[in-house]
Design an enzyme around this catalytic site. Structure first.
Site, PDB file in Angstrom:
ATOM      1  N   ASN A  10      -6.509   8.940   6.770  1.00 27.15           N
ATOM      2  CA  ASN A  10      -7.678   8.104   6.484  1.00 27.15           C
ATOM      3  C   ASN A  10      -7.233   6.654   6.358  1.00 27.15           C
ATOM      4  OD1 ASN A  10      -9.804   6.714   5.386  1.00 27.15           O
ATOM      5  ND2 ASN A  10     -10.241   8.188   3.767  1.00 27.15           N
TER       6      ASN A  10
ATOM      7  N   HIS B 196       2.188  14.374   0.827  1.00 22.21           N
ATOM      8  CA  HIS B 196       1.426  15.579   0.493  1.00 22.21           C
ATOM      9  C   HIS B 196       2.368  16.769   0.554  1.00 22.21           C
ATOM     10  CE1 HIS B 196      -2.543  13.811   0.353  1.00 22.21           C
ATOM     11  NE2 HIS B 196      -2.296  13.168   1.475  1.00 22.21           N
TER      12      HIS B 196
ATOM     13  N   HIS C  50       0.840  -1.205   0.000  1.00 19.28           N
ATOM     14  CA  HIS C  50       0.000   0.000   0.000  1.00 19.28           C
ATOM     15  C   HIS C  50       0.873   1.252   0.000  1.00 19.28           C
ATOM     16  CE1 HIS C  50      -4.139   1.602   1.397  1.00 19.28           C
ATOM     17  NE2 HIS C  50      -3.467   2.570   0.824  1.00 19.28           N
TER      18      HIS C  50
ATOM     19  N   ASP D  22       0.798   2.570   3.687  1.00 19.89           N
ATOM     20  CA  ASP D  22      -0.106   3.650   3.253  1.00 19.89           C
ATOM     21  C   ASP D  22       0.656   4.969   3.159  1.00 19.89           C
ATOM     22  OD1 ASP D  22      -2.330   4.957   2.338  1.00 19.89           O
ATOM     23  OD2 ASP D  22      -3.469   4.825   4.197  1.00 19.89           O
TER      24      ASP D  22
ATOM     25  N   HIS E  89     -10.818  -0.517   0.692  1.00 23.71           N
ATOM     26  CA  HIS E  89     -10.735   0.603   1.643  1.00 23.71           C
ATOM     27  C   HIS E  89     -12.104   0.667   2.312  1.00 23.71           C
ATOM     28  CE1 HIS E  89      -9.722   4.974   2.674  1.00 23.71           C
ATOM     29  NE2 HIS E  89     -10.994   4.835   3.019  1.00 23.71           N
TER      30      HIS E  89
ATOM     31  N   ASN F 222      -4.974   5.639  -7.115  1.00 28.50           N
ATOM     32  CA  ASN F 222      -5.642   6.946  -7.118  1.00 28.50           C
ATOM     33  C   ASN F 222      -4.731   8.064  -7.602  1.00 28.50           C
ATOM     34  OD1 ASN F 222      -4.040   6.777  -4.835  1.00 28.50           O
ATOM     35  ND2 ASN F 222      -5.428   7.963  -3.553  1.00 28.50           N
TER      36      ASN F 222
ATOM     37  N   LEU G  76       2.466   6.583  -4.802  1.00 28.46           N
ATOM     38  CA  LEU G  76       3.631   7.182  -5.468  1.00 28.46           C
ATOM     39  C   LEU G  76       3.267   8.456  -6.209  1.00 28.46           C
ATOM     40  CD1 LEU G  76       5.482   3.996  -6.791  1.00 28.46           C
ATOM     41  CD2 LEU G  76       5.928   5.325  -4.725  1.00 28.46           C
ATOM     42  N   ARG G  77       1.957   8.733  -6.328  1.00 37.43           N
ATOM     43  CA  ARG G  77       1.434  10.017  -6.807  1.00 37.43           C
ATOM     44  C   ARG G  77       1.657  10.309  -8.290  1.00 37.43           C
ATOM     45  NH1 ARG G  77      -1.866  10.093  -2.878  1.00 37.43           N
ATOM     46  NH2 ARG G  77      -1.244  11.010  -0.905  1.00 37.43           N
TER      47      ARG G  77
END
Lengths: 426, 307, 198
Positions: A274, A305, A54, A301, A175, A88, A57-58
């Site tokens: 989250n 950011h 999980h 996870d 999730h 995502n 890597l954006r």
């Protein structure tokens, strides 16, 4: 290719012996070539390279917070040799094209094996199934599918997804978050949220979905993986599902093994995540669940950011925290130093089992001759103060800043090649 | 007293009493020909309002001006804030302007706390209402009003009725009035009481009628009828019937009991028009007292050596 | 509630008797206040329009005593009250916030009155400066006069008392303490050296 002779390492924390990494495999030290590089591994624990189920890597889309390259580097620094890149991104990894792009970026970067996770539904919108088969058949060979960040809340869609991936031994990583019960939620619902005046995120919103999904997985005979379990009730449900013999696996994040919702009283969004940080009782139950194997593995996870998304008021802040570079330290602190897990069990929870869940043949092996030379050396006697500026991630949102944590990754080898040596990225 | 006023939880009993005693002296100023004191001459107070609240802003503005502080009103609407400027940049701007105190109203719980602890500003920060968290000066003015009518609050029974879940006024009052020795009962439908309220220093009840006979003051909270859309209660009429302070319920209060409301009121919803206008309703007086209490807070926070 | 302690605390007197001596005893204080009262009457040719305002804390008790003496002598009622100067101080940034003391202005107000300000000790003059500002915000007296029990010198402002109980030359290192029956149990003016005043 350079051969490495790891002198005096303690494989799985057991008796010391030398390990030879040669031609991508673990080999008999007696066969060490004369030009082999010797690594003094005295006092270091050798583990099979860690596998993260999980990771965010954006890339593509949020290259300001992380890229496949920088995320891979952070993973290597944390002792990982394989990571699962969550879907995502922007565009969402819901087609063969996107997952192959991420997979390729990982190969070019070369620090870890990047295994893309495919989206379950198109655009993570929870409306219709993404082309799961195409992603499975692609060069990226996707086996783990997840809408992580949002929940596949539609029971019919979840059932179909679970059924459909049986064709290629895929797994749905859910999730678990009932959306209506968590609208506008900011933190764990409990005494703290009442005092702090923040919209609560009840445990039942997670547990209700896990219960339903376990029943569905049992009903259709498919594999369910529960992402980032965060409550004591969730642990109980998963324990119950396993007694039924259903193919349910689960992960817990390092932060849920250590941090609690008391931290929200600082209103510092570094602690906004989250699922949310829960109570001390939940932390205890998660530790016990990981120790007895109810929870199969630790997954970071890792959620980078940019500073501006955390340097603001709580409600406006993004959810998530860094995890790759601190995972081993937190697990040592929460599980090993407390006597709940030995290093062999850490290898099981952070390498063997996640590799099995993700169907990664090359990872999660033994440290015996013949295995792929994916190895990490950890110095368990080291204490370090976490300094966000030292992170190789593009982001700085670690919740452990300023904390002194045990354990340090000294070296990481991906198929015999050093990605980290002497604590430094290679 | 601490450098900031973020939550009534941060106030010791001595702190709270000092604020109320100071406000008591300052209130007499309203009766004097010259209503201004030179105390904060040369100091700058910024009213930083991310949410509209004319009443609170005017009250703080009057308080600061009566202490001769320079007042800068910074409303988020139509300013750079509504164009996406961050709280941090706004804070740095205020710091550059030399603000000594920042009075902040924000829709996000904890925003004042963030401003005070982030290191972005050196000023004192006064929470003028944050999200569904707290509104400490409202609680102080409520305590002040209660004290004027009931004397010391030890053992006094105060019943707070309504949307406790979303009410910053209820949170601040529950903590402050308990600190001052009052016995607080929160009355609300179960849907409008926060999870974990059992750990608060208060009693709770779902039954308003059962809480009326012995109370010395009843404080009605504003209830937004939109809440019924989220199924917190079935209809405005049912809410009013079960939790509204109507004439019949008012008649059951002890003779000396007073009625309070932080405003703005929904007449006919949580309070009937007759009760709102009754002689024992101190709602207008609460507004007057607000200025004195806020003067006391600004004076006590600012008349100290700069950090 | 006990009044807030100002510099005139009795603490040092009891804990360090060796470095403390009595300058005025109870009888001396009574005599001084009686004399001041007569001087006020003499200066103002009677008690008409007099308002006696004490500066908290101990000035207030002194003001009431002076008003009582004048009232006895004149067989009339002389209004007295208190004037808090906390909000007019010029040293707010230098010390922790002070709790306010009551301001009680007699019903007749101060407009057109001869206001006699009363304090226990006159020192730098800053308190009196603040009192003049505070008085100005209350109304417009015809004249303002100043009465003090002790003048210890060391003025920092061009201010002088009209009526003085005792001139007491002091060193800056010394501390003058006024005890009054209303607050401290008995009347006395004490002087102590700084090292003993702790």
């Amino acid at each position: 290719m350079t051969a490495y002779l790891l002198r005096g390492a303690a494989p799985l924390g057991g008796p010391t012996r030398d390990l030879l990494l040669h031609d991508g495999r673990i080999a008999d030290p007696a066969d060490a070539p004369t030009n082999a590089v010797t690594v003094d591994a005295a006092g270091l624990v050798a583990l099979p390279g860690l596998v993260d189920l999980h990771t965010h890597l954006r890339e593509p889309g949020r290259e300001d917070s992380e890229t496949v390259l920088t995320g891979s580097q952070a993973a290597a620094m944390g002792g990982f040799t394989a990571v699962h890149a969550m879907a995502n991104t922007d565009p969402v990894a819901d087609t063969a094209g996107v997952v192959e792009q991420v997979h390729n970026l990982g190969r070019v970067a070369g620090y870890v094996d990047v295994r893309p996770v495919g989206a379950v539904t198109v655009g993570l919108a929870g409306q219709r199934l993404a082309e799961l088969g195409a992603m499975a058949d692609s060069a990226a060979r996707v086996r783990v599918f997840s809408d992580d960040g949002t929940c596949v809340s539609d029971a019919v869609l979840m059932r179909r997804a679970l059924e459909y991936v049986k064709a290629f031994d895929g797994v749905i990583a859910q999730h678990a978050q009932e959306p209506r019960l968590t609208e506008g939620a900011q933190m764990n619902e409990g005494a703290m949220s009442g005092v702090l005046g923040m919209r609560g995120w009840p445990a039942v919103a997670e547990e209700a979905v896990i219960a339903r999904d376990c029943l569905l997985a049992g009903h259709v005979g498919s594999r369910l993986h529960v992402c980032h379990v965060s409550t004591a009730g969730s642990v109980e449900l998963i324990r119950w599902a396993k007694t039924k013999g259903w193919a349910v696996t689960a992960e817990v994040t390092p932060h849920h093994l250590m941090l609690t919702d008391e931290l929200a009283s600082t209103y510092d969004p570094l602690y906004k995540v989250n699922p949310p940080l829960r109570t001390a009782e939940d932390v205890d139950a998660l530790r016990a669940g990981l120790a007895d194997g109810t929870i199969d593995c630790v997954a970071t996870d890792h959620a980078p950011h940019p500073t501006e998304d955390k340097e603001c008021e709580w409600a406006a802040a993004a959810m998530g925290m860094l995890g790759l570079e601190t995972a081993v330290s937190v697990v040592q602190h929460a599980m090993v130093d407390t006597g709940l897990l030995d290093w062999a069990a850490v290898a099981d929870r952070m390498s063997v089992r996640p590799a099995a869940i993700g169907s990664l043949g090359d990872h999660g092996g033994t440290l015996e001759p013949g295995s792929a030379a994916n190895v990490v050396l950890v110095d368990p006697s080291s204490l370090r103060t976490i300094d966000p500026r030292e992170s190789v991630s593009l982001s700085r949102n670690t919740p452990y800043a300023g904390l002194e944590l045990p354990g340090r990754v000294v070296a990481t080898f991906l198929r015999g090649r050093a990605t980290v040596l002497d604590g430094k990225l290679q | 007293m601490q450098r900031h006023l973020l939550s009534t939880a941060d106030l010791t009993r001595d702190d709270a009493v000092q604020i109320l005693d100071t406000a008591e002296e300052l209130r007499s100023l309203a009766d004097r020909p010259i209503k201004k004191l030179p105390t904060l001459r040369g100091r700058t107070v910024v009213n930083l309002f991310f949410e509209d609240s004319t009443r609170t802003r005017i009250s703080f503005e009057a308080a600061a001006k009566r202490l001769s502080a320079d007042v800068i009103n910074f409303s988020a609407k139509g300013s750079s804030v509504s164009k996406g400027e961050s709280l941090k940049d706004t804070a740095l701007t205020l710091e550059a302007m030399g603000a000594d105190a920042v009075v902040i109203r924000h829709g996000s719980s904890g925003a004042p706390h963030r401003l005070a602890t982030s290191g972005w500003v050196r000023s004192s920060v006064v929470n003028a209402g944050d999200g569904t968290h707290e509104h400490p000066t409202q609680a102080l003015l409520d305590a002040f009003t209660l004290r004027r009518h009931l004397g010391e609050l030890d053992g006094r029974r105060v019943t707070i009725v309504g949307d406790v879940l979303h009410s910053r006024v209820a949170r601040s009052n529950a903590l402050l009035l308990s600190t001052l020795g009052a016995e607080v009962t929160l009355v609300a439908p179960p849907t409008l009481l926060p999870v974990g309220v059992s750990s608060w220093p208060v009693q709770t009840s779902y039954d308003l009628d059962a809480s009326l006979d012995k109370c010395d003051a009843v404080m009605m909270l504003r209830v937004q009828s939109e809440r019924m859309n989220d199924a917190f209660f079935p209809s405005a009429r049912e809410y009013s019937r079960r939790y509204g302070l109507d004439d019949r319920r008012f008649a059951r209060l002890p003779e000396h009991a007073i009625v309070m409301h932080p405003g703005p009121m929904n007449r006919g919803m949580e309070i009937s028009a007759d009760v709102a206008d009754h002689a024992r309703s101190v709602i207008v007086e609460q507004v007057t007292n607000g200025v004195a209490v806020r003067m006391a807070v600004l004076y006590l926070l600012l008349s100290r050596e700069p950090a | 509630m006990p009044p807030a302690q100002r510099s005139s605390s009795t603490q040092a007197a009891t804990t360090t008797p060796a470095t403390t001596r009595v300058v005025l005893d109870a009888a001396d204080i009574t005599r001084a206040l009686t004399r001041i009262s007569h001087e006020i009457l003499e200066r103002n040719k009677g008690s008409a329009d007099l308002v006696i305002l004490g500066i908290p804390t101990r000035g207030v008790a002194l003001a009431h005593r002076v008003a009582a003496v004048i009232g006895q002598v004149e067989d009339s009622h002389v209004p007295s009250g208190s004037l808090d100067i906390t909000m007019y101080r010029d040293d707010l940034r230098l010390r922790p916030a002070r709790t306010l003391e009551p301001t009680e202005i007699p019903a007749r107000g101060v407009d057109g009155a001869v206001v006699v300000l009363v304090d226990d000790v006159l020192f730098s003059g800053r308190t009196v400066r603040a009192a003049l500002d505070a008085l100005g915000d209350v109304g417009r007296p015809k004249a303002v006069q100043l009465a003090v029990l002790v003048d210890r010198g060391h003025r920092q402002l061009p201010i002088r008392a009209d009526f003085v109980g005792k001139n007491l030359p002091t060193s800056l290192l010394e501390r003058v303490q006024v005890s009054l029956a209303e607050y401290d149990g008995d009347d006395a003016v004490l002087i102590s050296s700084a090292d003993g005043a702790g």
